[in-house]
Design a protein around this motif. Structure first.
Motif, PDB file in Angstrom:
ATOM      1  N   PHE A  12     -21.541  19.657 -79.740  1.00 57.83           N
ATOM      2  CA  PHE A  12     -20.336  20.074 -79.218  1.00 57.83           C
ATOM      3  C   PHE A  12     -20.648  22.371 -78.395  1.00 57.83           C
ATOM      4  N   ILE A  13     -20.468  22.490 -80.512  1.00 50.47           N
ATOM      5  CA  ILE A  13     -20.531  24.007 -79.932  1.00 50.47           C
ATOM      6  C   ILE A  13     -22.146  24.406 -79.469  1.00 50.47           C
ATOM      7  N   GLY A  14     -22.983  23.490 -80.277  1.00 46.43           N
ATOM      8  CA  GLY A  14     -24.254  24.089 -80.304  1.00 46.43           C
ATOM      9  C   GLY A  14     -24.971  24.407 -79.252  1.00 46.43           C
ATOM     10  N   SER A  15     -25.074  22.909 -78.698  1.00 50.08           N
ATOM     11  CA  SER A  15     -25.631  22.834 -77.100  1.00 50.08           C
ATOM     12  C   SER A  15     -25.041  24.087 -75.936  1.00 50.08           C
ATOM     13  N   LYS A  16     -24.045  24.004 -76.572  1.00 50.53           N
ATOM     14  CA  LYS A  16     -23.207  25.074 -75.340  1.00 50.53           C
ATOM     15  C   LYS A  16     -24.120  26.579 -75.173  1.00 50.53           C
ATOM     16  N   VAL A  17     -24.085  26.772 -76.573  1.00 46.83           N
ATOM     17  CA  VAL A  17     -24.663  28.108 -77.059  1.00 46.83           C
ATOM     18  C   VAL A  17     -25.966  28.401 -76.305  1.00 46.83           C
ATOM     19  N   ALA A  18     -26.799  27.611 -77.106  1.00 53.13           N
ATOM     20  CA  ALA A  18     -28.521  26.716 -76.711  1.00 53.13           C
ATOM     21  C   ALA A  18     -28.277  27.175 -75.365  1.00 53.13           C
ATOM     22  N   THR A  19     -27.545  26.707 -74.416  1.00 51.64           N
ATOM     23  CA  THR A  19     -27.041  26.716 -72.382  1.00 51.64           C
ATOM     24  C   THR A  19     -27.128  28.462 -71.992  1.00 51.64           C
ATOM     25  N   GLN A  20     -26.029  28.820 -73.053  1.00 51.36           N
ATOM     26  CA  GLN A  20     -26.181  30.014 -72.822  1.00 51.36           C
ATOM     27  C   GLN A  20     -27.220  31.034 -73.388  1.00 51.36           C
ATOM     28  N   LEU A  21     -27.838  31.082 -73.922  1.00 50.51           N
ATOM     29  CA  LEU A  21     -28.743  32.304 -74.459  1.00 50.51           C
ATOM     30  C   LEU A  21     -30.052  32.186 -73.759  1.00 50.51           C
ATOM     31  N   LEU A  22     -30.585  30.406 -73.513  1.00 51.62           N
ATOM     32  CA  LEU A  22     -31.183  30.364 -71.771  1.00 51.62           C
ATOM     33  C   LEU A  22     -31.415  30.795 -71.163  1.00 51.62           C
ATOM     34  N   LEU A  47     -28.866  17.097 -75.296  1.00 50.06           N
ATOM     35  CA  LEU A  47     -29.820  17.726 -75.227  1.00 50.06           C
ATOM     36  C   LEU A  47     -30.589  17.436 -74.521  1.00 50.06           C
ATOM     37  N   ASN A  48     -30.607  16.131 -73.526  1.00 48.60           N
ATOM     38  CA  ASN A  48     -32.095  15.927 -72.167  1.00 48.60           C
ATOM     39  C   ASN A  48     -31.533  16.790 -71.687  1.00 48.60           C
ATOM     40  N   LEU A  49     -30.185  17.538 -71.764  1.00 46.41           N
ATOM     41  CA  LEU A  49     -30.129  18.463 -70.887  1.00 46.41           C
ATOM     42  C   LEU A  49     -30.405  19.975 -71.131  1.00 46.41           C
ATOM     43  N   LEU A  50     -30.419  20.344 -72.485  1.00 46.16           N
ATOM     44  CA  LEU A  50     -31.749  21.076 -72.634  1.00 46.16           C
ATOM     45  C   LEU A  50     -32.907  20.950 -72.982  1.00 46.16           C
ATOM     46  N   LEU A  51     -33.444  19.444 -72.569  1.00 47.27           N
ATOM     47  CA  LEU A  51     -34.663  19.208 -72.689  1.00 47.27           C
ATOM     48  C   LEU A  51     -35.383  19.727 -71.444  1.00 47.27           C
ATOM     49  N   GLU A  52     -34.640  19.699 -70.817  1.00 48.96           N
ATOM     50  CA  GLU A  52     -35.234  20.035 -69.206  1.00 48.96           C
ATOM     51  C   GLU A  52     -35.404  22.004 -68.782  1.00 48.96           C
ATOM     52  N   GLU A  53     -35.137  22.543 -70.086  1.00 50.93           N
ATOM     53  CA  GLU A  53     -35.735  24.233 -70.377  1.00 50.93           C
ATOM     54  C   GLU A  53     -36.889  24.435 -70.925  1.00 50.93           C
ATOM     55  N   GLU A  54     -37.278  25.544 -69.692  1.00 48.49           N
ATOM     56  CA  GLU A  54     -38.295  25.743 -69.877  1.00 48.49           C
ATOM     57  C   GLU A  54     -38.915  26.132 -71.603  1.00 48.49           C
ATOM     58  N   ASN A  55     -37.674  27.295 -71.887  1.00 42.90           N
ATOM     59  CA  ASN A  55     -37.972  27.301 -73.096  1.00 42.90           C
ATOM     60  C   ASN A  55     -37.348  27.625 -73.970  1.00 42.90           C
ATOM     61  N   PHE A  56     -37.041  25.834 -74.118  1.00 39.91           N
ATOM     62  CA  PHE A  56     -36.443  24.609 -75.437  1.00 39.91           C
ATOM     63  C   PHE A  56     -37.516  24.742 -75.549  1.00 39.91           C
ATOM     64  N   ILE A  57     -36.813  24.683 -77.035  1.00 38.95           N
ATOM     65  CA  ILE A  57     -38.391  23.680 -78.097  1.00 38.95           C
ATOM     66  C   ILE A  57     -36.495  22.657 -78.797  1.00 38.95           C
ATOM     67  N   PHE A  58     -37.136  21.677 -79.127  1.00 36.14           N
ATOM     68  CA  PHE A  58     -36.769  20.802 -80.007  1.00 36.14           C
ATOM     69  C   PHE A  58     -37.102  20.620 -81.018  1.00 36.14           C
ATOM     70  N   SER A  59     -36.719  20.474 -82.556  1.00 37.60           N
ATOM     71  CA  SER A  59     -36.979  19.711 -83.541  1.00 37.60           C
ATOM     72  C   SER A  59     -36.050  18.941 -84.331  1.00 37.60           C
ATOM     73  N   LYS A  60     -36.216  17.736 -84.562  1.00 37.56           N
ATOM     74  CA  LYS A  60     -35.860  16.824 -85.646  1.00 37.56           C
ATOM     75  C   LYS A  60     -35.364  17.773 -86.936  1.00 37.56           C
ATOM     76  N   VAL A  61     -35.089  17.679 -87.638  1.00 34.38           N
ATOM     77  CA  VAL A  61     -34.840  18.119 -88.821  1.00 34.38           C
ATOM     78  C   VAL A  61     -33.205  18.397 -89.560  1.00 34.38           C
ATOM     79  N   ASP A  62     -32.902  17.424 -91.178  1.00 31.03           N
ATOM     80  CA  ASP A  62     -32.005  17.598 -91.274  1.00 31.03           C
ATOM     81  C   ASP A  62     -31.781  18.835 -91.964  1.00 31.03           C
TER      82      ASP A  62
END
Length: 336
Positions: A12-22, A47-62
């Motif tokens: 919830f918070i992480g996705s919104k923070v990432a959007t703001q930073l982008l 996550l899918n909304l973020l993956l549309e952003e050019e300067n975003f990289i996702f890594s599935k990490v525990d």
């Protein structure tokens, strides 16, 4: 702050923070394990909304996996780490304590180690208002004692602050902890009361109201929370050789360490919050009043003076506006 790691990026918070930073032109590397604590499809939609952003990289990490976290820090050079990944929830910690040890203790230590070895300029991490535990004096201030948590979740968040301080002291790693107060809004967590109430009222189900409705929460809208996080990321703690345990506040240190409350600063009675949801939905809730539940606290109320002095942060979104945005999003996302 050019390249930023955001852990818990599908949250919830992480996705919104990432959007703001982008939006601010940063490069964001986001990690998440996408666990099934709540509906994974909601996490994937964020996550899918973020993956549309050019300067975003996702890594599935525990983050509880030391090797994966080490590889992550070896691959990228982070200026700032915003660490929001955690096993959330107070009640879940009563039945599933080991999940909190893995994510909130081992995972937090792995992030600290990554920051230490890669010489990150600033680690900002999520603490919680739940650390105030048995405190009855309000508003909660960061110089209050937080030694009596009433849930394991709260105890792990207090531990996060202690662990961060040791790394700030030993390795000169600047760390800032943020004690969040009842975050709500669009894309919110399904395990939290605002989402549960909205869902159940729409479905004609009865909502459970703890302590017979005599509870208070410092409900804070998601956009206000994100603004505070992004602002504080630019305020890097420094050493203060004049600070002492005897004369200083626990929220600062001789080390480059700080802790802040981040909330609205105006507690709302639970019944008033429910009335706002009823008003926004145009439906009266079926109510079941019950006793206080294990791990719950009566009242949360943030003193955010320190954060305002450091960043100029001041919440802007009122309850009526925030609840309407939540309800409008819920109706649109779930097509109801």
């Amino acid at each position: 702050m050019n390249q930023v790691l955001v852990t818990g990026v599908s949250g919830f918070i992480g996705s919104k923070v990432a959007t703001q930073l982008l939006d601010k032109g940063m490069s964001v590397i986001g990690v998440d394990c996408l666990n099934d604590y709540y509906d994974v499809s909601l996490k994937e939609a964020r996550l899918n909304l973020l993956l549309e952003e050019e300067n975003f990289i996702f890594s599935k990490v525990d983050i509880s996996c030391r090797e994966l976290v080490t590889e992550l820090f070896d691959e990228y050079k982070f200026d700032v780490v915003i660490h929001l990944a955690a096993q959330a929830g107070v009640r879940y910690s009563i039945d599933n304590p080991m999940a909190y040890a893995d994510s909130n203790l081992i995972g937090h230590l792995n992030i600290l180690e990554g920051c230490r070895h890669s010489k990150v300029k600033h680690l900002v991490y999520a603490s919680s208002s739940s650390v105030y535990g048995l405190n009855q004096k309000t508003p909660f201030e960061t110089n209050d004692s937080v030694d009596h948590p009433v849930s394991l979740y709260a105890a792990t968040k207090k531990s996060n602050e202690l662990m961060a301080h040791s790394y700030s002291h030993l390795y000169d790693l600047p760390t800032t902890g943020l004690r969040f107060f009842t975050v709500y809004g669009p894309w919110g967590r399904p395990d939290m009361a605002p989402f549960i109430f909205t869902k159940k009222i729409l479905e004609g189900q009865t909502i459970d109201i703890n302590n017979n409705g005599d509870m208070w929460r410092d409900f804070t809208y998601i956009d206000d929370i994100v603004e505070g996080i992004v602002r504080i990321a630019d305020v890097i703690p420094t050493r203060n050789d004049k600070w002492t345990v005897e004369t200083g506040t626990p929220a600062t240190s001789s080390a480059p360490y700080s802790v802040y409350n981040i909330g609205h600063g105006s507690p709302v009675n639970l019944m008033d919050f429910i009335k706002e949801i009823e008003s926004a939905l145009g439906i009266e809730a079926k109510k079941n009043f019950r006793e206080m539940q294990p791990g719950d606290v009566y009242k949360t109320y943030a003193d955010t003076t320190d954060l305002f002095e450091a960043t100029g942060y001041k919440p802007k979104v009122g309850l009526k506006e925030g609840v309407k945005a939540l309800v409008d999003w819920y109706r649109d996302f779930y097509k109801v």
